[in-house]
Design a protein around this motif. Structure first.
Motif, mmCIF file in Angstrom:
data_model
loop_
_atom_site.group_PDB
_atom_site.id
_atom_site.type_symbol
_atom_site.label_atom_id
_atom_site.label_comp_id
_atom_site.label_asym_id
_atom_site.label_seq_id
_atom_site.Cartn_x
_atom_site.Cartn_y
_atom_site.Cartn_z
ATOM 1 N N MET A 77 0.848 -1.207 0.000
ATOM 2 C CA MET A 77 0.000 0.000 0.000
ATOM 3 C C MET A 77 0.880 1.254 0.000
ATOM 4 S SD MET A 77 -2.951 1.079 2.748
ATOM 5 C CE MET A 77 -3.895 2.574 2.527
ATOM 6 N N ILE A 78 0.563 2.174 -0.900
ATOM 7 C CA ILE A 78 1.335 3.407 -0.991
ATOM 8 C C ILE A 78 0.805 4.414 0.020
ATOM 9 C CG2 ILE A 78 2.055 5.269 -2.519
ATOM 10 C CD1 ILE A 78 1.629 3.385 -4.864
ATOM 11 N N LYS A 79 1.721 4.935 0.852
ATOM 12 C CA LYS A 79 1.339 5.907 1.868
ATOM 13 C C LYS A 79 2.182 7.165 1.706
ATOM 14 C CE LYS A 79 0.161 2.405 5.365
ATOM 15 N NZ LYS A 79 0.455 1.914 6.731
ATOM 16 N N GLU A 80 1.628 8.270 2.206
ATOM 17 C CA GLU A 80 2.404 9.505 2.204
ATOM 18 C C GLU A 80 3.435 9.436 3.325
ATOM 19 O OE1 GLU A 80 1.572 14.003 3.494
ATOM 20 O OE2 GLU A 80 0.541 13.452 1.629
ATOM 21 N N LYS A 81 4.705 9.525 2.961
ATOM 22 C CA LYS A 81 5.796 9.455 3.940
ATOM 23 C C LYS A 81 6.762 10.607 3.671
ATOM 24 C CE LYS A 81 5.497 4.416 4.348
ATOM 25 N NZ LYS A 81 6.216 3.119 4.185
ATOM 26 N N ARG A 82 6.405 11.766 4.182
ATOM 27 C CA ARG A 82 7.219 12.956 3.928
ATOM 28 C C ARG A 82 8.556 12.909 4.668
ATOM 29 N NH1 ARG A 82 4.881 17.706 1.715
ATOM 30 N NH2 ARG A 82 2.699 17.413 1.091
ATOM 31 N N ASN A 83 8.650 12.135 5.743
ATOM 32 C CA ASN A 83 9.897 12.063 6.511
ATOM 33 C C ASN A 83 10.727 10.832 6.179
ATOM 34 O OD1 ASN A 83 9.580 14.463 8.018
ATOM 35 N ND2 ASN A 83 8.153 13.434 9.403
ATOM 36 N N LYS A 84 10.343 10.117 5.126
ATOM 37 C CA LYS A 84 11.093 8.916 4.778
ATOM 38 C C LYS A 84 12.502 9.311 4.321
ATOM 39 C CE LYS A 84 10.735 4.572 2.255
ATOM 40 N NZ LYS A 84 9.937 3.756 1.310
ATOM 41 N N LEU A 86 -2.936 5.606 -5.939
ATOM 42 C CA LEU A 86 -1.951 5.431 -7.000
ATOM 43 C C LEU A 86 -1.772 3.964 -7.360
ATOM 44 C CD1 LEU A 86 0.998 7.899 -6.197
ATOM 45 C CD2 LEU A 86 -0.427 7.861 -8.248
ATOM 46 N N ALA A 87 -1.887 3.104 -6.345
ATOM 47 C CA ALA A 87 -1.680 1.674 -6.575
ATOM 48 C C ALA A 87 -2.777 1.067 -7.430
ATOM 49 C CB ALA A 87 -1.588 0.942 -5.235
ATOM 50 N N THR A 88 -3.967 1.642 -7.385
ATOM 51 C CA THR A 88 -5.104 1.047 -8.103
ATOM 52 C C THR A 88 -5.507 1.834 -9.339
ATOM 53 O OG1 THR A 88 -6.604 2.246 -6.628
ATOM 54 C CG2 THR A 88 -6.023 -0.030 -6.022
ATOM 55 N N GLU A 89 -5.254 3.122 -9.347
ATOM 56 C CA GLU A 89 -5.718 3.956 -10.452
ATOM 57 C C GLU A 89 -4.616 4.337 -11.438
ATOM 58 O OE1 GLU A 89 -7.904 7.290 -9.070
ATOM 59 O OE2 GLU A 89 -9.133 6.116 -7.663
#
Length: 326
Positions: free
Chosen positions: A1-8, A224-227
């Motif tokens: 699952m794609i998640k928002e990770k601004r601090n990655k 993003l993963a599905t569309e």
């Protein structure tokens, strides 16, 4: 699952940078406590001729009551000379460079050292031991030298210490090494800290650009993963409308409409001819623009190129204006 990770990538680089800085500080502090004359003397680690209670190769303090104006011997392979110095109960050889500034200051003080001895942090060597750092065949060599420069019945010959000597040059080399090592670790620490903030800025800018281009993804980036029209979870890349997007190491995106050439670049780090790490990057070029636009992707080993072929096939079909490969 794609998640928002601004601090990655930010936290990891920041922690690594702080660790390197702590190592640098710890190394410099450790060296300071091992070479500072006041600290050494406070622990009663003093030079006392043959009665010196110190381990071979350890640091101690010697009180200099006098020094000869010329060195008494050159040391082959050390790029140093021996200076004849007086301590409280006799005489001993001090190893140092011929042009050493500390030695020059001692010589300048001359006879005043007898009433106001100078404390000097040095490294102690017992001639009965042998190590690669110390002078070989020291006792026999010094007895021959002293026979040439002093009468056997003189105070100098009677009170000269043949069984050990002290080295200023070795202690100074240790200090210099500590400065270099400290600077290296400190530099690495600053590099990772700067990288952390640079990464955070790059990732945040990528998210802002993505949401500006596609507002429907704001708060719903998992779609993003599905569309997306193309998705490779192994390489952690998607193609969404007109953008190639990587969610590996934060977020990176590339406007495919502006790209005229795209190719895969692998940076391989080797140790003793063994590959210890590989980093993959998709590099895009715009028409009449020498700047390289980089999108990092996950490297899955030797099969990365094969896995990437599906992405290139999709791009060839839907973005035929892009030249794929070099």
């Amino acid at each position: 699952m794609i998640k928002e990770k601004r601090n990655k990538g930010f936290v990891a680089n920041l922690v690594i940078g702080l660790i390197f800085l702590l190592i640098a500080v710890a190394y410099l502090v450790f060296n300071y406590y091992n070479t500072d004359s006041n600290r050494i003397k406070s622990n009663n680690i003093l030079y006392n001729g043959q009665a010196t209670a110190a381990e071979n190769g350890s640091n101690l303090v010697i009180d200099i009551y006098g020094i000869d104006y010329e060195p008494i011997a050159d040391i082959d392979g050390h790029n140093t000379v021996l200076w004849l110095v007086a301590f409280r109960d006799g005489y001993v050889a001090l190893e140092a460079k011929e042009d050493d500034k500390t030695i020059a200051q001692l010589i300048k003080k001359g006879d005043s050292l007898a009433d106001n001895p100078e404390q000097l942090a040095v490294t102690y060597y017992n001639a009965n031991y042998s190590s690669k750092e110390q002078i070989q065949n020291y006792s026999a060599s010094l007895k021959g030298i002293m026979e040439e420069i002093a009468d056997p019945s003189s105070d100098l010959s009677q009170n000269f210490i043949y069984d050990n000597y002290v080295s200023l040059s070795h202690l100074q080399n240790d200090r210099q090494t500590s400065y270099i090592v400290g600077a290296i670790f400190g530099g690495l620490g600053l590099f990772f800290i700067v990288t952390a903030f640079f990464t955070k800025r790059r990732v945040n800018r990528a998210y802002d650009e993505l949401y500006q281009q596609y507002p429907e993804l704001n708060g719903n980036i998992a779609s993003l993963a599905t569309e997306s029209s193309f998705h490779d979870d192994s390489l952690q890349i998607v193609v969404y409308k007109h953008h190639l997007i990587s969610y590996y190491q934060g977020l990176s995106l590339m406007n495919l409409d502006e790209i005229v050439q795209l190719y895969h670049h692998i940076l391989t780090v080797r140790r003793s001819f063994i590959a210890v790490s590989r980093q993959s990057t998709l590099i895009g070029l715009k028409d009449n623009d020498k700047k390289q636009y980089r999108v990092p992707i996950k490297n899955i080993g030797k099969k990365t190129d094969d896995q990437l072929q599906a992405t290139f096939n999709y791009l060839h079909e839907h973005f035929p204006h892009i030249q794929l490969g070099k």
